[in-house]
Scaffold this motif. Sequence first.
Motif, PDB file in Angstrom:
ATOM      1  N   ALA A 138     -62.550 137.018  25.957  1.00 16.55           N
ATOM      2  CA  ALA A 138     -61.533 136.997  27.008  1.00 16.55           C
ATOM      3  C   ALA A 138     -62.099 136.748  28.401  1.00 16.55           C
ATOM      4  CB  ALA A 138     -60.768 138.315  26.988  1.00 16.55           C
ATOM      5  N   ASP A 139     -61.258 136.171  29.236  1.00 14.67           N
ATOM      6  CA  ASP A 139     -61.561 136.075  30.660  1.00 14.67           C
ATOM      7  C   ASP A 139     -61.138 137.353  31.373  1.00 14.67           C
ATOM      8  OD1 ASP A 139     -62.425 133.225  30.722  1.00 14.67           O
ATOM      9  OD2 ASP A 139     -60.365 132.888  30.063  1.00 14.67           O
ATOM     10  N   SER A 140     -60.088 138.003  30.834  1.00 17.70           N
ATOM     11  CA  SER A 140     -59.585 139.214  31.466  1.00 17.70           C
ATOM     12  C   SER A 140     -58.875 140.093  30.448  1.00 17.70           C
ATOM     13  CB  SER A 140     -58.631 138.859  32.620  1.00 17.70           C
ATOM     14  OG  SER A 140     -57.527 138.125  32.130  1.00 17.70           O
ATOM     15  N   VAL A 141     -58.577 141.319  30.857  1.00 17.53           N
ATOM     16  CA  VAL A 141     -57.913 142.289  29.990  1.00 17.53           C
ATOM     17  C   VAL A 141     -56.628 142.767  30.663  1.00 17.53           C
ATOM     18  CG1 VAL A 141     -58.163 144.433  28.678  1.00 17.53           C
ATOM     19  CG2 VAL A 141     -60.198 143.093  29.251  1.00 17.53           C
ATOM     20  N   LEU A 142     -55.534 142.668  29.925  1.00 18.73           N
ATOM     21  CA  LEU A 142     -54.251 143.211  30.374  1.00 18.73           C
ATOM     22  C   LEU A 142     -54.039 144.537  29.651  1.00 18.73           C
ATOM     23  CD1 LEU A 142     -51.651 142.566  32.049  1.00 18.73           C
ATOM     24  CD2 LEU A 142     -50.677 141.689  29.926  1.00 18.73           C
ATOM     25  N   ILE A 143     -53.771 145.604  30.409  1.00 15.82           N
ATOM     26  CA  ILE A 143     -53.740 146.946  29.828  1.00 15.82           C
ATOM     27  C   ILE A 143     -52.345 147.553  29.958  1.00 15.82           C
ATOM     28  CG2 ILE A 143     -54.819 149.228  29.865  1.00 15.82           C
ATOM     29  CD1 ILE A 143     -57.131 147.910  31.474  1.00 15.82           C
ATOM     30  N   PRO A 144     -51.623 147.683  28.841  1.00 14.77           N
ATOM     31  CA  PRO A 144     -50.352 148.416  28.873  1.00 14.77           C
ATOM     32  C   PRO A 144     -50.624 149.923  28.876  1.00 14.77           C
ATOM     33  CG  PRO A 144     -50.472 146.871  27.012  1.00 14.77           C
ATOM     34  CD  PRO A 144     -51.857 147.064  27.524  1.00 14.77           C
ATOM     35  N   MET A 174     -62.832 140.500  33.480  1.00 15.07           N
ATOM     36  CA  MET A 174     -62.145 141.171  34.581  1.00 15.07           C
ATOM     37  C   MET A 174     -60.923 141.913  34.054  1.00 15.07           C
ATOM     38  SD  MET A 174     -63.953 140.163  37.218  1.00 15.07           S
ATOM     39  CE  MET A 174     -62.923 140.472  38.650  1.00 15.07           C
ATOM     40  N   VAL A 175     -60.424 142.846  34.842  1.00 15.02           N
ATOM     41  CA  VAL A 175     -59.157 143.486  34.528  1.00 15.02           C
ATOM     42  C   VAL A 175     -58.038 142.621  35.104  1.00 15.02           C
ATOM     43  CG1 VAL A 175     -57.685 145.500  34.896  1.00 15.02           C
ATOM     44  CG2 VAL A 175     -60.131 145.808  34.441  1.00 15.02           C
ATOM     45  N   GLN A 176     -57.202 142.077  34.229  1.00 18.21           N
ATOM     46  CA  GLN A 176     -56.081 141.235  34.649  1.00 18.21           C
ATOM     47  C   GLN A 176     -55.048 142.069  35.392  1.00 18.21           C
ATOM     48  OE1 GLN A 176     -55.686 137.899  33.941  1.00 18.21           O
ATOM     49  NE2 GLN A 176     -53.712 137.749  34.951  1.00 18.21           N
ATOM     50  N   GLY A 177     -54.776 143.244  34.870  1.00 15.53           N
ATOM     51  CA  GLY A 177     -53.799 144.121  35.482  1.00 15.53           C
ATOM     52  C   GLY A 177     -53.367 145.208  34.527  1.00 15.53           C
ATOM     53  N   ILE A 178     -52.605 146.155  35.032  1.00 10.81           N
ATOM     54  CA  ILE A 178     -52.115 147.275  34.246  1.00 10.81           C
ATOM     55  C   ILE A 178     -50.592 147.241  34.273  1.00 10.81           C
ATOM     56  CG2 ILE A 178     -51.990 149.806  34.137  1.00 10.81           C
ATOM     57  CD1 ILE A 178     -54.854 149.715  35.438  1.00 10.81           C
ATOM     58  N   VAL A 179     -49.987 147.290  33.079  1.00 12.41           N
ATOM     59  CA  VAL A 179     -48.532 147.235  32.948  1.00 12.41           C
ATOM     60  C   VAL A 179     -48.018 148.607  32.523  1.00 12.41           C
ATOM     61  CG1 VAL A 179     -46.577 146.155  31.774  1.00 12.41           C
ATOM     62  CG2 VAL A 179     -48.626 144.811  32.267  1.00 12.41           C
ATOM     63  N   LEU A 180     -47.134 149.167  33.310  1.00 12.26           N
ATOM     64  CA  LEU A 180     -46.528 150.457  32.970  1.00 12.26           C
ATOM     65  C   LEU A 180     -45.378 150.232  32.004  1.00 12.26           C
ATOM     66  CD1 LEU A 180     -46.566 151.980  36.549  1.00 12.26           C
ATOM     67  CD2 LEU A 180     -47.920 152.778  34.612  1.00 12.26           C
ATOM     68  N   THR A 181     -45.454 150.854  30.826  1.00 15.72           N
ATOM     69  CA  THR A 181     -44.448 150.669  29.786  1.00 15.72           C
ATOM     70  C   THR A 181     -43.725 151.986  29.495  1.00 15.72           C
ATOM     71  OG1 THR A 181     -46.017 151.169  28.003  1.00 15.72           O
ATOM     72  CG2 THR A 181     -45.869 148.869  28.718  1.00 15.72           C
ATOM     73  N   MET A 182     -42.602 151.865  28.771  1.00 16.62           N
ATOM     74  CA  MET A 182     -41.811 153.037  28.365  1.00 16.62           C
ATOM     75  C   MET A 182     -41.408 153.883  29.574  1.00 16.62           C
ATOM     76  SD  MET A 182     -43.887 154.074  24.908  1.00 16.62           S
ATOM     77  CE  MET A 182     -44.584 152.771  23.887  1.00 16.62           C
ATOM     78  N   ASN A 203     -53.700 148.007  43.464  1.00 15.45           N
ATOM     79  CA  ASN A 203     -53.026 146.724  43.292  1.00 15.45           C
ATOM     80  C   ASN A 203     -53.209 146.119  41.909  1.00 15.45           C
ATOM     81  OD1 ASN A 203     -52.039 146.749  45.906  1.00 15.45           O
ATOM     82  ND2 ASN A 203     -53.842 145.705  46.746  1.00 15.45           N
ATOM     83  N   SER A 204     -54.060 146.732  41.074  1.00 19.30           N
ATOM     84  CA  SER A 204     -54.205 146.248  39.699  1.00 19.30           C
ATOM     85  C   SER A 204     -52.950 146.524  38.877  1.00 19.30           C
ATOM     86  CB  SER A 204     -55.407 146.915  39.013  1.00 19.30           C
ATOM     87  OG  SER A 204     -56.614 146.517  39.625  1.00 19.30           O
ATOM     88  N   VAL A 205     -52.124 147.465  39.347  1.00 22.20           N
ATOM     89  CA  VAL A 205     -50.910 147.836  38.614  1.00 22.20           C
ATOM     90  C   VAL A 205     -49.779 146.882  38.978  1.00 22.20           C
ATOM     91  CG1 VAL A 205     -49.274 149.687  38.104  1.00 22.20           C
ATOM     92  CG2 VAL A 205     -51.648 150.248  38.689  1.00 22.20           C
ATOM     93  N   LYS A 248     -47.317 134.489  39.430  1.00 21.66           N
ATOM     94  CA  LYS A 248     -47.526 134.482  40.874  1.00 21.66           C
ATOM     95  C   LYS A 248     -48.966 134.887  41.211  1.00 21.66           C
ATOM     96  CE  LYS A 248     -45.560 136.222  45.205  1.00 21.66           C
ATOM     97  NZ  LYS A 248     -44.544 137.101  45.837  1.00 21.66           N
ATOM     98  N   ARG A 249     -49.473 135.884  40.488  1.00 16.18           N
ATOM     99  CA  ARG A 249     -50.875 136.291  40.691  1.00 16.18           C
ATOM    100  C   ARG A 249     -51.851 135.218  40.244  1.00 16.18           C
ATOM    101  NH1 ARG A 249     -52.053 142.593  39.152  1.00 16.18           N
ATOM    102  NH2 ARG A 249     -50.315 143.564  40.268  1.00 16.18           N
ATOM    103  N   GLU A 250     -51.476 134.529  39.154  1.00 20.63           N
ATOM    104  CA  GLU A 250     -52.383 133.548  38.554  1.00 20.63           C
ATOM    105  C   GLU A 250     -52.379 132.225  39.302  1.00 20.63           C
ATOM    106  OE1 GLU A 250     -54.505 133.320  35.560  1.00 20.63           O
ATOM    107  OE2 GLU A 250     -54.550 135.357  36.281  1.00 20.63           O
ATOM    108  N   GLU A 251     -51.205 131.756  39.674  1.00 19.36           N
ATOM    109  CA  GLU A 251     -51.065 130.358  40.081  1.00 19.36           C
ATOM    110  C   GLU A 251     -50.653 130.187  41.533  1.00 19.36           C
ATOM    111  OE1 GLU A 251     -48.270 128.821  37.266  1.00 19.36           O
ATOM    112  OE2 GLU A 251     -49.562 129.260  35.559  1.00 19.36           O
TER     113      GLU A 251
END
Length: 251
Positions: A138-144, A174-182, A203-205, A248-251
């Motif tokens: 991976a290039d990055s990790v998305l963390i739910p 890299m850490v792509q970002g953190i997604v808050l779920t539920m 801002n990672s969230v 928006k963050r990516e492009e």
Amino acid sequence: MGKIIAVANQKGGVGKTTTCINLCAALKKRNRRVLLADCDPQGNSTSGMGVSKDRLPNIYDLLIRGTALSECVAETPYGDVLPANRELSGATVELVDMESREFVLKTALLPAREQYDYILIDCPPSLELLTVNALAAADSVLIPVQCEYYALEGITDLMQTIKLTKRALNQQLMVQGIVLTMYDSRTNFSDQVAAEVEKFFGNSVYKTRIPRAVRIAESPSHGMPVIKYDRMSRGSRAYLHLADEFLKREE
């Protein structure tokens, strides 16, 4: 060149697979070329995208038998899928004796970088060789992260794993970002957990919070993402907003 994103959390039940399926479908709806690589032997991403777990060849054949990527990919209206089933659980044992065992998935996915804008990898909910392969590729990790008790405990363990992987196998990770779920807006507790996660990770969230919603829970049993199952539901709108924020963050 396409970007590879591992969707990971060593803690189970955090909405990892649900996020993988619905972000893939939302990005597809936003006219991006997307591949979902199911690296979890449970195969829930596979069935959730409407692909049979019995479909062959699959990701096991790609990794272990060297079958061409193009032969293993299943096309769906919601994005392409590298399917998985229980057979993949044996890959962990078989990979042990392979040369450069941590980089087998990375090598196998090289052609996908030319064909897709984004490759999402649904990782197993544990630290095993398949997860290591996903993080190495991976290039990055998305963390739910679920808005529930012990949320930070799981994310702390994963951050340590990412740190070790970056040092030993993939310096660009890299850490792509953190997604808050539920997330349940009716409870103070969800807000408290969200505030705690944002306090630590800033801002990672992602600002988009995925709600605890019946339609999100129902859609996998119908073999489709929630944005197809009920496009006007809260869950559908949340994942489309997440895709927009992601782009928006990516492009």
